[in-house]
Design an enzyme around this catalytic site. Structure first.
Site, short mmCIF file in Angstrom:
data_model
loop_
_atom_site.label_atom_id
_atom_site.label_comp_id
_atom_site.label_asym_id
_atom_site.label_seq_id
_atom_site.Cartn_x
_atom_site.Cartn_y
_atom_site.Cartn_z
N CYS A 1 27.31 52.51 15.71
CA CYS A 1 27.19 52.46 14.37
C CYS A 1 27.02 50.92 13.09
O CYS A 1 27.98 49.94 13.31
CB CYS A 1 28.94 53.02 13.18
SG CYS A 1 28.79 54.08 11.96
N CYS B 1 -12.85 52.64 12.60
CA CYS B 1 -13.36 51.28 13.08
C CYS B 1 -13.91 49.92 12.08
O CYS B 1 -14.15 48.78 12.59
CB CYS B 1 -14.68 52.02 14.02
SG CYS B 1 -15.23 50.60 15.69
#
Length: 468
Positions: A134, A351
């Site tokens: 936790c 690209c």
């Protein structure tokens, strides 16, 4: 029909799908409802000295039209009396004796560990999970991830537990650490029977731009919480793999993190987990998701010829290598299926601006074309394309050569100077910087380097310092 049942470090369940220790396992009512729906096991919401929780406990990360891609909570362990939880554990086991009930625990002193381990054992729990993960609230009190980040402390507490434990003990690990195998090794050294990972990741999921406070907001303030949900799956898979491959761990692994469907579960299993735990998906969609998960897993196992879960545990591990062991001679090139292309040109933009300028636009059509001699096979275009299988990556080497970085290093065949001729990108064409300023950039040309002295280049604006 494949057999989905498991025996996880001595904990038996009808299938590998467990609910993780979290709000969905806060009560016997919820656990029995989940078992009735088809879940194989449940890790009870962490028990200890009851806490006082805040109101406004959860935050979420949404991405476009997807809700809760990431989920954040600042809730602590159970705020219900231990006696109530013990009574309900006992009742659940009476109704579902063949389902796995694992008690998640978090206390401080040696005596408290001894007492609570005995209590949950007497209540009928099939196993124990030690919550050392936790990342909020409890760690400020020296528990939770504060233990998980200190392997020696973790080992000591595991040894305390093993002094009295009569049922299998699982150690839940925190991802908020540089090397998760260190606490995993400590768990084994302390005598643990298994490990589970990952717990939530310390995080802030957002800030209110008007109130200047992080979410979730508690009376105008906020704090870091634990992050989970689909977004954390890649981190979880890597850490599961790390523990599964470590020769000094060698413990059964319960995989946690980003599991929303049967595919996610299979990925965890292929990387070494032999049970899986689910939280966020159950909170988001309810216990009914288990029907698709079990059906999908059964179908997958049938198609692959797996008879039991253990036929597939760790199946992918032999193919997970260090980067230096990958084949540098392997080559793929992008291919665009013109029949499927919708002309969005997102592949070109990605690209052109974000990768290797290996896609060009064509006159008379919105379908881009691959500049094959410039394509490095990075996959970006296929990842951004919104149409499945429109852009595929096709192998273009002859599959006869295999050469790794490790092998090149051993042969003294690696770049060692800044301008070394052996550099991988030395002969890769890159447009001249000034070409970015032209209206007719190289995007309309075939994959040939364009000299700046060409007619097209002549139309480029002159550098700022020479304009007059």
């Amino acid at each position: 029909m494949p057999d989905l049942s498991i025996n996880f470090a001595g904990i038996k369940s009808p299938n590998p799908f467990w609910l993780a220790s979290a709000p969905p396992t806060n009560s016997g009512y919820q656990v029995m409802k989940a078992f009735d729906a088809g879940w194989g096991g449940a890790v009870w919401k962490t028990l200890g000295v009851p806490v006082v929780n805040v109101s406004s406990r959860y935050g979420g990360v949404n991405y476009r039209d997807k809700r809760l891609v990431g989920f954040n909570n600042i809730e602590l362990i159970s705020d219900r009396p231990l006696a109530d939880n013990l009574r309900e554990i006992e009742e659940v086991k009476k109704h579902f004796p063949h389902h796995a009930v694992i008690a998640s625990l978090m206390v401080q002193s040696r005596q408290e560990w001894h007492d609570i381990v005995r209590d949950v054992t007497n209540a009928g729990a099939d196993g124990i999970e030690l919550n050392f993960g936790c990342p909020h609230g409890m760690c400020e009190r020296g528990m939770g991830s504060a233990v998980g980040q200190e392997p020696e402390v973790l080992r000591t507490i595991v040894e305390w537990v093993m002094e009295v434990a009569r049922i299998p003990v699982i150690v839940k690990l925190t991802p908020n650490i540089s090397d998760i195998t260190e606490p995993a090794r400590a768990a084994r050294a302390g005598g643990a029977d298994a490990i589970s990972l990952i717990n939530t990741i310390q995080s802030i999921v957002g800030v209110d731009l008007d109130k200047f406070a992080p979410y979730p907001i508690v009376d105008g303030k906020g704090t870091n919480g634990g992050y989970c949900g689909p977004a954390v799956k890649p981190i979880a898979l890597n850490m599961v793999k790390n523990c599964a491959q470590d020769p000094d761990v060698r413990l059964p692994i319960s995989g946690i993190g980003g599991i929303e469907n049967w595919r996610d579960a299979v990925e965890h299993i292929l990387l070494g987990a032999s049970s899986v735990q689910v939280c966020t998906a159950a909170m988001h969609f309810g216990f009914g998701i288990i029907r698709e998960m079990t059906a999908g897993l059964e179908q997958y196992m049938t198609e692959k010829g797996f008879s039991t879960i253990y036929d597939m545990v760790g199946k992918a591990l032999p193919n997970v290598k260090h980067w230096e062991d990958l084949n540098l001679k392997y080559k793929v090139t992008a291919h665009i299926n013109e029949d499927k292309c919708i002309g969005c040109q997102l592949c070109y933009t990605a690209c052109e601006d974000g990768a290797h300028q290996a896609i060009r636009l064509q006159e008379g059509t919105r379908t881009p074309a691959i500049i094959e001699e410039n394509c490095v096979g990075c996959n970006l275009c296929s990842l951004v394309c919104p149409v499945e299988q429109c852009i595929t990556m096709e192998r273009t080497d002859d599959a006869t050569q295999h050469r790794t970085w490790k092998e090149r290093t051993a042969a003294n065949d690696i770049p060692v100077t800044f301008n070394d001729e052996r550099a991988g990108g030395l002969h890769h064409w890159v447009p001249e910087p000034a070409a970015a300023l032209g209206k007719e950039r190289h995007k309309t040309l075939p994959g040939k380097a364009r000299a700046l002295g060409s007619p097209q280049a002549a139309r480029l604006p002159a550098p700022a310092e020479s304009q007059s």
